[in-house]
Design an enzyme around this catalytic site. Structure first.
Site, PDB file in Angstrom:
ATOM      1  N   ASP A  97       9.944   2.180  -0.198  1.00 27.54           N
ATOM      2  CA  ASP A  97       9.852   1.996   1.251  1.00 27.54           C
ATOM      3  C   ASP A  97      10.593   0.702   1.608  1.00 27.54           C
ATOM      4  O   ASP A  97      10.221  -0.376   1.126  1.00 27.54           O
ATOM      5  CB  ASP A  97       8.375   1.888   1.650  1.00 27.54           C
ATOM      6  CG  ASP A  97       8.116   2.452   3.034  1.00 27.54           C
ATOM      7  OD1 ASP A  97       7.125   3.183   3.205  1.00 27.54           O
ATOM      8  OD2 ASP A  97       8.912   2.146   3.955  1.00 27.54           O
ATOM      9  N   ASP A 198      11.739   1.972   7.039  1.00 25.02           N
ATOM     10  CA  ASP A 198      10.697   1.779   8.052  1.00 25.02           C
ATOM     11  C   ASP A 198      11.316   1.411   9.410  1.00 25.02           C
ATOM     12  O   ASP A 198      12.080   0.439   9.490  1.00 25.02           O
ATOM     13  CB  ASP A 198       9.802   0.629   7.568  1.00 25.02           C
ATOM     14  CG  ASP A 198       8.551   0.512   8.388  1.00 25.02           C
ATOM     15  OD1 ASP A 198       7.786   1.487   8.438  1.00 25.02           O
ATOM     16  OD2 ASP A 198       8.342  -0.535   9.013  1.00 25.02           O
ATOM     17  N   ASP A 326       0.483   7.422   8.472  1.00 27.13           N
ATOM     18  CA  ASP A 326       0.269   6.976   9.864  1.00 27.13           C
ATOM     19  C   ASP A 326      -0.338   8.070  10.732  1.00 27.13           C
ATOM     20  O   ASP A 326      -0.631   7.808  11.904  1.00 27.13           O
ATOM     21  CB  ASP A 326       1.620   6.613  10.521  1.00 27.13           C
ATOM     22  CG  ASP A 326       2.236   5.359   9.982  1.00 27.13           C
ATOM     23  OD1 ASP A 326       3.475   5.263  10.015  1.00 27.13           O
ATOM     24  OD2 ASP A 326       1.481   4.486   9.506  1.00 27.13           O
TER      25      ASP A 326
END
Ligand code: TEU
Ligand code: CA
Length: 553
Positions: A97, A198, A326
């Site tokens: 990530d 991200d 999320d």
């Protein structure tokens, strides 16, 4: 460069909640190594690891204090190298990530930057003078409150689109960009197989950082989402880094449409391979944003997905996902986690794994894990949820009124520990878990799933096998059927003479599906169904609640 990222299936591991190997109640890298054979059994090709870098964990690793080291709770760099090696031994790739829209406020760059206005690192972040007692503009943070934090030491404010402890990096600064590219190469030279990036479409802000005149909901979004230089930066990143490796990249890009999305994934533009669009994730958000939960319609679901298929099919590639760390659990949000949990989990998996695009499995969805409903806000951990809860309390809402939308859309729904077996804490930890386990773990766990040939797990495994066996599932064109129907989601896929028919009843009612004549005439062979299927196809077939079938013809 290979198309392995088009043909593969991605499994997202949220390390904090995956498996705790040392009893401190927090998942870790050694724990992931111990579960690689489970992922191999499922048949996944790529693991996406949520952030594992050094972090104070204000936002569970999305606030990085050292991009070149591993978070203490997760283990050591040696543990990471072992994980990468063990995964590669099993033919599983690992993507990391990349969080470079912002860092932690405990990163050395920010510690230096805030020291003085003439510090060499000052311009790595976005500092502005206030307007009298007020912030430089009216933008608000994703995590409630202003997107600006006043810093007394230099009498200026710094921008943070997310938590106060997540200052935005200034991509206008070429030295900062070079630091990011150097760090990316350092990880790629270790042998990782790519990045999930991200909020990568937030890195370019509009000059002047103007006030947002329509100040409802998330104020300022249009002045940083898909900003003026974002493609310049990504093409530079591609030139300097990405083009030099056989890797996969997927950008997390809130606020894109297919027209905008294509600019990121059009192969000729040399930016990214894929993006995560949010139109489907916003399908049940009302005017007040994610916490303003409204009913969703299957026709809207189909329209959004088909629009994205059409938008990218010539010049790009789609990602297909229904949940992540999320988002709430897909079986609770889009299925029926009460009377038809197993059936609807299989139904939703059928869509994800027979639509065109790379499928993403979020840890636990392959055993039908559900949302959670803790009695008290004290059991919740997510900064977004806690900040919003406190903001709503101040506005006079009762705890019960505020917990309702949290039960439906809170991010901790996805972050309760992976349920491995029916021992205490679902076998996730021998210690006290950092967040409580979902109480339904005795009923829903990996051990039980592996012992039941009709489990959601084996259905996912079969879908993944079908993807490897039939190229039509990866590359086939889509032809939507019954598109105006609010219960039936059906389509054919066609590729080089291979055809499949996907029939799904997205409702808790029995429905009669009239099969197009020409499909009946060709000799159908059922590939997978989430109920026992006796018949092949007659012209009218009754589908049970949440029944799915895939035929080859
Ligand atoms: O999420 C970005 C993002 O848009 C989230 O705000 C998401 O839309 C929202 O949380 C839905 O409720 C990324 C990461 O995935 C998230 O975990 C981080 O908190 C965030 O960026 C900041 O790094
Ligand atoms: Ca641990």
């Amino acid at each position: 460069m290979g198309n392995w990222w088009k043909e593969g299936v991605v499994y997202q591991v949220y390390p904090r909640s995956f498996y705790d190997s040392n009893g401190d109640g927090i998942g870790d890298l050694k724990g992931i190594i111990q579960k690689l054979d489970y992922l191999k059994e499922l048949g996944v090709d790529i693991i996406w690891l949520n952030p594992i870098y050094k972090s104070p964990n204000a936002d569970n690793g999305y606030d990085i204090s050292d991009y070149y080291d591993i978070m203490d709770e997760f283990g050591t760099m040696e543990d990471f190298e072992n994980l990468l090696d063990e995964a590669h031994k099993r033919g599983i790739k690992i993507i990391m990530d990349l969080v470079v829209n912002h860092s932690s406020d405990e990163h050395i760059w920010f510690i230096e930057s805030r020291k003085s206005k003439d510090n060499p690192y000052r311009d790595y972040y976005i500092w502005r003078k206030g307007r009298g007692e007020n912030a430089p503009n009216n933008w608000t943070s994703f995590f409630s409150g202003s997107a600006w934090e006043y810093d007394e030491n230099t009498d200026e404010y710094y921008l943070h689109l997310f938590a106060v402890k997540q200052p935005d990096l200034n991509w206008e600064n070429e030295n900062l960009r070079k630091e990011v590219y150097k760090m990316m190469k350092w990880w790629l030279d270790k042998g990782i197989d790519g990045f999930r990036m991200d909020v990568i479409n937030f890195i370019s802000k509009v000059d002047g950082l103007p006030d947002d005149e329509d100040n409802k909901g998330l104020v300022g979004f249009k002045y940083y989402a898909n900003g003026p230089r974002v493609h310049e930066y990504l093409q530079e990143m591609n030139r300097e880094v990405l083009s030099k490796y056989d890797i996969m990249t997927v950008g997390e890009t809130p606020g894109v449409t297919p027209e905008i999305g294509r600019l990121y994934v059009d192969n000729d533009r040399n930016e990214l391979n894929m993006i995560f669009q949010f139109e489907l994730m916003d399908i049940d958000s009302g005017k007040g944003g994610k916490w303003d939960v409204v009913p969703w319609k299957l026709t809207d679901f189909k329209r959004i997905m088909y629009k994205w298929y059409e938008g990218l099919k010539e010049k790009g590639w789609n990602s297909v996902y229904l949940n992540n760390h999320d988002q709430p659990r897909l079986v609770s949000r889009f299925g029926n986690d009460k009377e038809y949990r197993v059936e609807s989990a299989k139904l939703l998996a059928t869509f994800i794994h027979t639509w065109q695009g790379t499928p993403y499995i979020y840890q636990g969805e392959e055993i039908g894990m559900t949302n959670v409903a803790f009695d008290s806000i004290d059991d919740y951990r997510d900064i977004e949820t806690i900040n919003w809860y406190n903001e709503m309390l101040e506005k006079g809402l009762t705890p019960k009124e505020i917990l309702e939308p949290i039960y439906k859309k809170g991010r901790d729904n996805a972050r309760t520990p992976m349920q491995w077996d029916d021992t205490e804490n679902a076998g996730f930890t021998k210690g006290i878990p950092w967040i409580k386990v979902n109480p339904n773990y005795k009923e829903i766990n990996v051990k039980k799933a592996l012992e039941d040939k009709n489990s959601v797990f084996y259905y996912y495994k079969k879908l993944i096998e079908l993807r490897k066996k039939y190229p039509v599932i990866v590359y086939g064109d889509i032809n939507l059927l019954f598109e105006d129907d609010e219960k039936i989601f059906a389509y054919t896929r066609s590729f080089e003479g291979q055809n499949i028919l996907v029939l799904m009843n997205f409702s808790k009612d029995e429905v009669e599906i009239e099969i197009p004549k020409k499909l009946i005439e060709s000799k159908m062979e059922i590939l997978i169904g989430n109920y026992e299927v006796k018949d092949c196809l007659q012209d009218k077939v009754i589908f049970k609640p949440y029944e799915a079938r895939v035929y080859k013809y």
